[in-house]
Scaffold this active site. Structure first.
Site, PDB file in Angstrom:
ATOM      1  N   LYS A 187       0.864  -1.191   0.000  1.00  0.00           N
ATOM      2  CA  LYS A 187       0.000   0.000   0.000  1.00  0.00           C
ATOM      3  C   LYS A 187       0.893   1.232   0.000  1.00  0.00           C
ATOM      4  CE  LYS A 187      -1.747   2.799   2.807  1.00  0.00           C
ATOM      5  NZ  LYS A 187      -1.574   4.000   1.983  1.00  0.00           N
ATOM      6  N   GLU A 263       9.388   1.551  10.749  1.00  0.00           N
ATOM      7  CA  GLU A 263      10.436   2.526  10.392  1.00  0.00           C
ATOM      8  C   GLU A 263       9.784   3.896  10.509  1.00  0.00           C
ATOM      9  OE1 GLU A 263      13.468   1.908   9.872  1.00  0.00           O
ATOM     10  OE2 GLU A 263      13.625  -0.159   9.191  1.00  0.00           O
ATOM     11  N   CYS A 297      13.440  10.921   6.459  1.00  0.00           N
ATOM     12  CA  CYS A 297      13.338  10.461   7.858  1.00  0.00           C
ATOM     13  C   CYS A 297      14.637  10.697   8.613  1.00  0.00           C
ATOM     14  CB  CYS A 297      12.961   8.986   7.897  1.00  0.00           C
ATOM     15  SG  CYS A 297      14.004   7.966   6.871  1.00  0.00           S
ATOM     16  N   GLU A 395       9.449  16.677  14.645  1.00  0.00           N
ATOM     17  CA  GLU A 395       9.907  16.381  13.287  1.00  0.00           C
ATOM     18  C   GLU A 395       9.135  17.282  12.327  1.00  0.00           C
ATOM     19  OE1 GLU A 395       8.697  12.678  11.405  1.00  0.00           O
ATOM     20  OE2 GLU A 395      10.700  12.452  10.569  1.00  0.00           O
TER      21      GLU A 395
HETATM   22  P1  NAD Z   1       2.126   8.692   7.620  1.00  0.00           P
HETATM   23  O1  NAD Z   1       2.365   7.977   8.898  1.00  0.00           O
HETATM   24  O2  NAD Z   1       1.126   9.768   7.578  1.00  0.00           O
HETATM   25  O3  NAD Z   1       1.674   7.628   6.494  1.00  0.00           O
HETATM   26  C1  NAD Z   1       2.438   6.496   6.217  1.00  0.00           C
HETATM   27  C2  NAD Z   1       1.562   5.442   5.575  1.00  0.00           C
HETATM   28  O4  NAD Z   1       0.602   4.975   6.526  1.00  0.00           O
HETATM   29  C3  NAD Z   1       0.756   5.946   4.387  1.00  0.00           C
HETATM   30  O5  NAD Z   1       0.773   4.961   3.394  1.00  0.00           O
HETATM   31  C4  NAD Z   1      -0.637   6.114   4.972  1.00  0.00           C
HETATM   32  O6  NAD Z   1      -1.670   6.037   4.028  1.00  0.00           O
HETATM   33  C5  NAD Z   1      -0.679   4.944   5.924  1.00  0.00           C
HETATM   34  N1  NAD Z   1      -1.692   5.014   6.985  1.00  0.00           N
HETATM   35  C6  NAD Z   1      -2.352   6.102   7.439  1.00  0.00           C
HETATM   36  N2  NAD Z   1      -3.168   5.741   8.467  1.00  0.00           N
HETATM   37  C7  NAD Z   1      -3.008   4.417   8.634  1.00  0.00           C
HETATM   38  C8  NAD Z   1      -3.568   3.459   9.553  1.00  0.00           C
HETATM   39  N3  NAD Z   1      -4.450   3.809  10.493  1.00  0.00           N
HETATM   40  N4  NAD Z   1      -3.163   2.179   9.479  1.00  0.00           N
HETATM   41  C9  NAD Z   1      -2.243   1.805   8.558  1.00  0.00           C
HETATM   42  N5  NAD Z   1      -1.691   2.658   7.656  1.00  0.00           N
HETATM   43  C10 NAD Z   1      -2.079   3.945   7.703  1.00  0.00           C
HETATM   44  O7  NAD Z   1       3.554   9.180   7.135  1.00  0.00           O
HETATM   45  P2  NAD Z   1       3.939  10.058   5.858  1.00  0.00           P
HETATM   46  O8  NAD Z   1       3.454  11.435   6.066  1.00  0.00           O
HETATM   47  O9  NAD Z   1       3.584   9.338   4.604  1.00  0.00           O
HETATM   48  O10 NAD Z   1       5.543  10.024   5.949  1.00  0.00           O
HETATM   49  C11 NAD Z   1       6.270  10.826   6.790  1.00  0.00           C
HETATM   50  C12 NAD Z   1       6.754  10.046   7.991  1.00  0.00           C
HETATM   51  O11 NAD Z   1       7.404   8.851   7.598  1.00  0.00           O
HETATM   52  C13 NAD Z   1       7.799  10.840   8.760  1.00  0.00           C
HETATM   53  O12 NAD Z   1       7.556  10.716  10.140  1.00  0.00           O
HETATM   54  C14 NAD Z   1       9.094  10.151   8.370  1.00  0.00           C
HETATM   55  O13 NAD Z   1      10.141  10.319   9.275  1.00  0.00           O
HETATM   56  C15 NAD Z   1       8.646   8.727   8.265  1.00  0.00           C
HETATM   57  N6  NAD Z   1       9.607   7.931   7.475  1.00  0.00           N
HETATM   58  C16 NAD Z   1      10.413   7.037   8.117  1.00  0.00           C
HETATM   59  C17 NAD Z   1      11.364   6.316   7.394  1.00  0.00           C
HETATM   60  C18 NAD Z   1      12.270   5.318   8.062  1.00  0.00           C
HETATM   61  O14 NAD Z   1      12.852   4.490   7.373  1.00  0.00           O
HETATM   62  N7  NAD Z   1      12.448   5.371   9.368  1.00  0.00           N
HETATM   63  C19 NAD Z   1      11.473   6.508   6.013  1.00  0.00           C
HETATM   64  C20 NAD Z   1      10.639   7.436   5.402  1.00  0.00           C
HETATM   65  C21 NAD Z   1       9.706   8.149   6.136  1.00  0.00           C
END
Ligand code: NAD
Length: 492
Positions: A187, A263, A297, A395
């Protein structure tokens, strides 16, 4: 077809009628399927409308993935899985430009987008090398017994990714999952589903991967939540924010106790000692905070400079920023693009207002929108940021560097660097190797870079500590998260 204009001409893409399930694109099963308009973040013009999946489609994808596990995929030996992964890598390579354009259409400069695709290809090749080398161990236990372990796939893996490195983050999860013989439901983030959908298209056209082994469900929270809660899914690998990571973990706990790896976000500290090569440090810190316009991230967003070098460092840093060319990410002339969408733009902009009213930092440069169209934000620096400021704690996920109050001693720097719930990455600049090694040992982060930043290799594990998550993507370590180990004793 829909097309995307770049400085090198227009590129045409297939339209995706819905999710990719059981080897083909099909309309969503929902009675009124969700449609998500995607806008070019540089022009704010409509790029494409995506037909999203629904929770009913999650059920269908799980059925297909379960059937594939029991069907032909079960008979794919390690060698055959290796060949599939190599074929995927080749298909990606042959379509490098189209994929690069899809990623750049999310606001990422073309050069950075191409680098991501190259890395994704490398990731598939790296895990292809593991597919035929997975094995258990033999043990000497009791006489007349043969005792050994067998490594088996976990089953159906739900892979949920964030928007910032769309295809690359997906590759980090898909490649080890398939190498280990699992089936996959991907997804992608709702803002950036196109390269993942194109991966489905390429897999169906260029590989003999059995239907149902790989599925792509574009969508948002409803689809992600249905995956995390599904009793037919055995593992959920999640990349995203801490808040959503907690929901995924709780969904796993309240459903079938599926395995979870998370992650999550970071607030990475960068420590520059007075003995560092300042020119190198400036270049690295620049990349640490401004790569992907800070939507990273690992973004090195808290900078600790040793007393005495602050003015010199910031002068050089500002000079580096002046070389940035902000503009259309689909035009090679520019190397600094946009926030991924309006929501992310608004979120970052809100920090400027909040920081102003909080009054715990001095705005050095930036802190505003660039231009009047598109989600461009100027590279921003705050200085004299205090530990309690939101700029030091939260962040931001944008091009905002917090230069903290300068530090005196190594112990002080380490204590302040570790004073955060996050623990993803850190950077250290010094010519003194024993100082560097001391920092490596003491910094509470899953990754530490010394005299460099952002280097990432498929060969090495990637993941955070503390509230930045657990489990690893990449490297041989990640294979443990995509397999189970069975213990066997046979009386002989
Ligand atoms: P987000 O948490 O808003 O969304 C991530 C994913 O989760 C999306 O695909 C979203 O549709 C899905 N999602 C939303 N609600 C959900 C639920 N209730 N259950 C399951 N899935 C759900 O994050 P974002 O805005 O897409 O990305 C930014 C964040 O990601 C930042 O905090 C960043 O640091 C983190 N990130 C971490 C890494 C790592 O490797 N540690 C890498 C990239 C990004």
């Amino acid at each position: 077809m829909f097309s995307i204009n770049t400085s090198k001409g227009s590129v045409a893409f297939s339209r995706f009628i819905g999710p990719f399930i059981n080897g083909k694109f099909q309309p969503s099963l929902a009675s009124s399927p969700a449609k998500r308009p995607l806008y070019n973040p540089c022009t704010e013009e409509l790029l494409e409308t995506v037909n999203e999946a629904s929770p009913e489609d999650v059920d269908l994808a799980v059925q297909s993935a379960q059937a594939a596990l029991k069907g032909p995929w079960k008979d794919f030996t390690g060698k055959k899985r290796r060949n599939v992964l190599l074929n995927i890598a080749q298909a990606l390579e042959q379509n490098m430009w189209k994929l690069t354009v899809l990623e750049a259409a999310c606001g990422k400069p073309l050069a950075e987008a191409q680098y991501d695709i190259e890395d994704a290809i490398e990731c598939f090749r790296y895990f292809a090398g593991h597919a035929d080398k997975l094995h258990g161990q033999n043990f000497a236990t009791e006489c007349n017994h043969k005792s050994y372990t067998v490594r088996k796939p976990i089953g159906v893996c739900g892979l949920i990714t964030s928007f910032n490195y769309p295809l690359l983050l997906a590759a980090w999860k898909i490649a080890p999952a398939l190498a280990c013989g699992n089936t996959v439901i991907l997804k992608p983030a709702p803002q950036t589903p196109l390269s993942s959908l194109m991966l489905g298209e390429l897999i169906s056209q260029h590989t003999d991967l059995p239907h149902g082994v790989f599925n792509v469900l574009p969508g948002g929270e409803a689809v992600g939540s249905a995956i995390a809660n599904h009793n037919g899914i055995h593992k959920c690998s999640f990349t995203g924010s801490g808040n959503v990571g907690r929901k995924v973990m709780s969904a796993a706990a309240n459903s079938n106790l599926k395995k979870v790896t998370l992650e999550l976000g970071g607030k990475s500290p960068l420590i520059v000692f007075a003995d560092a090569d300042l020119d190198q440090a400036v270049e690295d810190v620049f990349g640490a905070i401004y790569a992907n316009m800070g939507q990273n991230c690992c973004a090195g967003s808290r900078l600790f400079l040793q007393k005495g070098i602050e003015d010199q460092f910031l002068q050089k840093f500002k000079a580096r920023i002046e070389k940035i060319k902000i503009g259309d990410s689909l035009d090679e002339a520019y190397d600094f693009g946009t926030m991924v969408d309006r929501a992310q733009f608004d979120r970052v902009m809100s920090f400027f207002e909040r920081a102003k009213s909080e009054g715990q930092a001095e705005l050095l440069i930036g802190g505003k929108r660039h231009g009047t169209k598109g989600y461009f934000i100027e590279p921003t620096i705050y200085r004299n940021v205090s530990e309690s400021s939101l700029l030091a704690r939260e962040e931001i996920f944008g091009p905002v560097l917090s230069v903290m109050k300068p530090f005196d001693t190594i112990e002080e720097a380490l204590e302040r660097a570790n004073a955060t719930p996050y623990g993803l990455a850190s950077g250290v600049w010094t010519k003194d190797l024993s100082k560097a090694e001391h920092c490596v040992q003491e910094l509470e982060t899953g990754l530490t870079w010394v005299n460099c930043y952002n280097l990432c290799s498929s060969h090495m594990p990637f993941g955070g500590l503390k509230e930045s998550g657990f489990g690893k993507d990449l490297g041989a370590e990640s294979l443990a998260d995509y397999t189970t180990v069975k213990t066997v004793h046979i009386r002989v």
